[in-house]
Design a protein around this motif. Structure first.
Motif, short mmCIF file in Angstrom:
data_model
loop_
_atom_site.label_atom_id
_atom_site.label_comp_id
_atom_site.label_asym_id
_atom_site.label_seq_id
_atom_site.Cartn_x
_atom_site.Cartn_y
_atom_site.Cartn_z
N PRO A 112 0.80 -1.24 0.00
CA PRO A 112 0.00 0.00 0.00
C PRO A 112 0.82 1.28 0.00
O PRO A 112 0.44 2.26 -0.65
N ASP A 113 1.96 1.30 0.70
CA ASP A 113 2.79 2.50 0.73
C ASP A 113 3.59 2.68 -0.56
O ASP A 113 4.20 3.73 -0.76
N CYS A 114 3.62 1.65 -1.40
CA CYS A 114 4.27 1.76 -2.70
C CYS A 114 3.53 0.83 -3.66
O CYS A 114 4.01 -0.26 -3.99
N PRO A 115 2.32 1.26 -4.10
CA PRO A 115 1.51 0.40 -4.98
C PRO A 115 2.15 0.24 -6.35
O PRO A 115 3.05 1.00 -6.73
N ALA A 116 1.65 -0.73 -7.10
CA ALA A 116 2.25 -1.05 -8.40
C ALA A 116 2.23 0.14 -9.34
O ALA A 116 3.16 0.33 -10.14
N GLU A 117 1.18 0.99 -9.27
CA GLU A 117 1.12 2.13 -10.17
C GLU A 117 2.18 3.18 -9.86
O GLU A 117 2.42 4.09 -10.65
N LEU A 144 0.52 11.93 -9.63
CA LEU A 144 -0.32 10.84 -9.14
C LEU A 144 -1.40 11.39 -8.22
O LEU A 144 -1.20 12.41 -7.54
N PRO A 145 -2.57 10.74 -8.16
CA PRO A 145 -3.66 11.23 -7.31
C PRO A 145 -3.22 11.48 -5.87
O PRO A 145 -3.62 12.46 -5.24
N THR A 146 -2.37 10.58 -5.35
CA THR A 146 -1.75 10.81 -4.05
C THR A 146 -0.26 10.99 -4.29
O THR A 146 0.44 10.06 -4.66
N LYS A 147 0.20 12.22 -4.07
CA LYS A 147 1.59 12.55 -4.37
C LYS A 147 2.54 11.74 -3.48
O LYS A 147 2.31 11.61 -2.27
N PRO A 148 3.62 11.18 -4.04
CA PRO A 148 4.56 10.41 -3.21
C PRO A 148 5.32 11.32 -2.25
O PRO A 148 5.55 12.50 -2.53
N ASP A 149 5.69 10.75 -1.10
CA ASP A 149 6.51 11.47 -0.13
C ASP A 149 7.98 11.42 -0.51
O ASP A 149 8.76 12.29 -0.10
N HIS A 150 8.36 10.38 -1.24
CA HIS A 150 9.77 10.17 -1.57
C HIS A 150 9.83 9.33 -2.84
O HIS A 150 9.05 8.40 -3.02
N ILE A 151 10.74 9.68 -3.74
CA ILE A 151 10.93 8.94 -4.98
C ILE A 151 12.29 8.26 -4.96
O ILE A 151 13.30 8.88 -4.62
N LEU A 152 12.31 6.98 -5.30
CA LEU A 152 13.55 6.23 -5.44
C LEU A 152 13.83 6.01 -6.92
O LEU A 152 12.93 5.61 -7.67
N ILE A 153 15.06 6.28 -7.35
CA ILE A 153 15.45 6.03 -8.74
C ILE A 153 16.54 4.97 -8.74
O ILE A 153 17.62 5.18 -8.17
N GLU A 154 16.25 3.84 -9.36
CA GLU A 154 17.28 2.81 -9.55
C GLU A 154 17.87 2.99 -10.94
O GLU A 154 17.20 2.76 -11.94
N THR A 155 19.12 3.42 -11.02
CA THR A 155 19.76 3.60 -12.31
C THR A 155 20.17 2.24 -12.87
O THR A 155 20.27 1.25 -12.14
N SER A 156 20.42 2.19 -14.16
CA SER A 156 20.97 0.97 -14.74
C SER A 156 22.37 0.74 -14.16
O SER A 156 23.04 1.68 -13.71
N GLY A 157 22.80 -0.50 -14.18
CA GLY A 157 24.11 -0.82 -13.62
C GLY A 157 25.27 -0.23 -14.38
O GLY A 157 26.41 -0.27 -13.91
N LEU A 158 25.00 0.33 -15.56
CA LEU A 158 26.06 0.93 -16.37
C LEU A 158 25.94 2.45 -16.40
O LEU A 158 26.66 3.11 -17.15
#
Length: 344
Positions: free
Chosen positions: A59-64, A92-106
């Motif tokens: 719920p705190d990080c739904p698929a969408e 998003l309808p409910t704005k995130p509190d924090h965004i995580l970005i996973e970069t590519s390994g290269l």
């Protein structure tokens, strides 16, 4: 969250197979009340990491809230991919509190930080911190840093030689950009390996920053989130091999996708992946395979000759068509030989 506040973004970088997805999954499951959004960037046309994360959405990080950008480096496609995706997450309808970005390994993280100065987003988000993962066992074994002895011998022969390797350049840029470095897979490296890896990392880092060890992606989220580094305003302290360049290329590396038939023998598959690493210098293999008689799909993750596999979820209505993503330096990609080794 106050509407005038900037949404914090944590950039998680690290070489192929260093454990970025495992760390993010842990952060998702231990968000401490934060509503998270995740942007996953893959090197290649087929995404695996985003699928892994969506399978454990909560719920705190739904698929969408989990968005995957495959077939490219987001720092090379800022206007076309990165900015629209960030804007979509913020809308998003409910704005995130924090965004995580996973970069590519290269990925080189510094060009991505520069993107946060784009007018469309700079007043809305800030880089809370850059977390670099380093596979402690691999670093201790010298698989990412240049061979100092070989470099010295080459230098004696020809001072004009560029002694940096593609692997060492990526590794050094990721370390140089970080606010915290996490030595992953500490359980595999052991104390001796951790000590050796720490010395390599300290020698590469231009600043004195925390270097912590972890296993299976487990770390207190309060250690890596809420750094308030404002990294986009601190670029000069984060040197890169590509400073002064408008862009960068990934031509040193190549990825192929190998469609896989059903397999009868998982151990034989593992042995074939180990053979790829040992004989064809393959850096990374990941993907899904159907196993005869098993309703669950087999998730395969390999870093060099170290292979991990587990049944992650039922195939359900999906076609039982497996595929493996194979990544290596350009000169080591022989598609026919790779397919033959994997039995594809």
């Amino acid at each position: 969250m106050n509407d005038l506040s900037k949404i914090p973004v944590t950039v998680i970088t690290g070489f192929l197979g260093s454990g970025k997805t495992t760390l993010i999954r842990h952060l998702m499951q231990n968000a401490g009340g934060r509503r998270l959004a995740v942007l996953v960037n893959e090197f290649g046309t087929v995404g695996v990491d985003g699928d892994i994360l969506k399978s454990c959405a909560i719920p705190d990080c739904p698929a969408e809230n989990i968005v995957e950008l495959a077939n490219g480096c987001i720092c090379c496609t800022v206007a076309d991919d990165f900015i629209p995706t960030i804007e979509a997450l913020m809308a998003l309808p409910t704005k995130p509190d924090h965004i995580l970005i996973e970069t590519s390994g290269l990925a080189l993280p510094k060009p991505l930080l520069k993107a946060f100065d784009w007018p469309a987003i700079r007043s809305k988000i800030t880089v809370d911190g850059v977390i670099a993962l380093a596979d402690a066992e691999a670093v201790a074994a010298g698989r990412f840093a240049a061979d100092e002895h070989a470099v010295d011998e080459q230098r004696k022969a020809d001072d004009s030689i560029d002694h940096e390797t593609p692997l060492s350049e990526v590794f050094e840029d990721q370390i140089s950009c970080a606010d915290i470095i996490l030595m992953s897979k500490a359980d595999l490296a052991g104390e001796t390996g951790l000590d050796a890896a720490r010395k390599v990392i300290e020698a590469e880092s231009p600043r004195s920053i925390p270097i912590l060890s972890m296993s299976e992606g487990v770390i207190d989220p309060n250690v890596v989130l809420g750094l308030n580094a404002k990294a986009e305003d601190d670029l000069d302290a984060r040197p890169s091999h590509h400073d002064g360049h408008d862009d960068h290329e990934h031509d040193d590396f190549e990825t192929i996708v190998v469609p896989m038939p059903e397999v009868d023998d998982v151990e034989a598959l593992v042995a074939s992946i180990e053979k790829l690493a040992n004989e064809q210098h393959i850096l990374r293999v990941k993907g899904y395979v159907a196993v005869t008689g098993k309703p669950m799909r087999l998730l395969v993750q390999a870093v060099g000759a170290r292979v991990r596999q587990q049944f992650d979820r039922p195939w359900g209505s999906d076609a039982r068509q497996g595929h493996l993503v194979v990544i290596a330096e350009h000169d080591h990609i022989d598609t026919a030989a790779i397919r033959a080794t994997l039995g594809a």
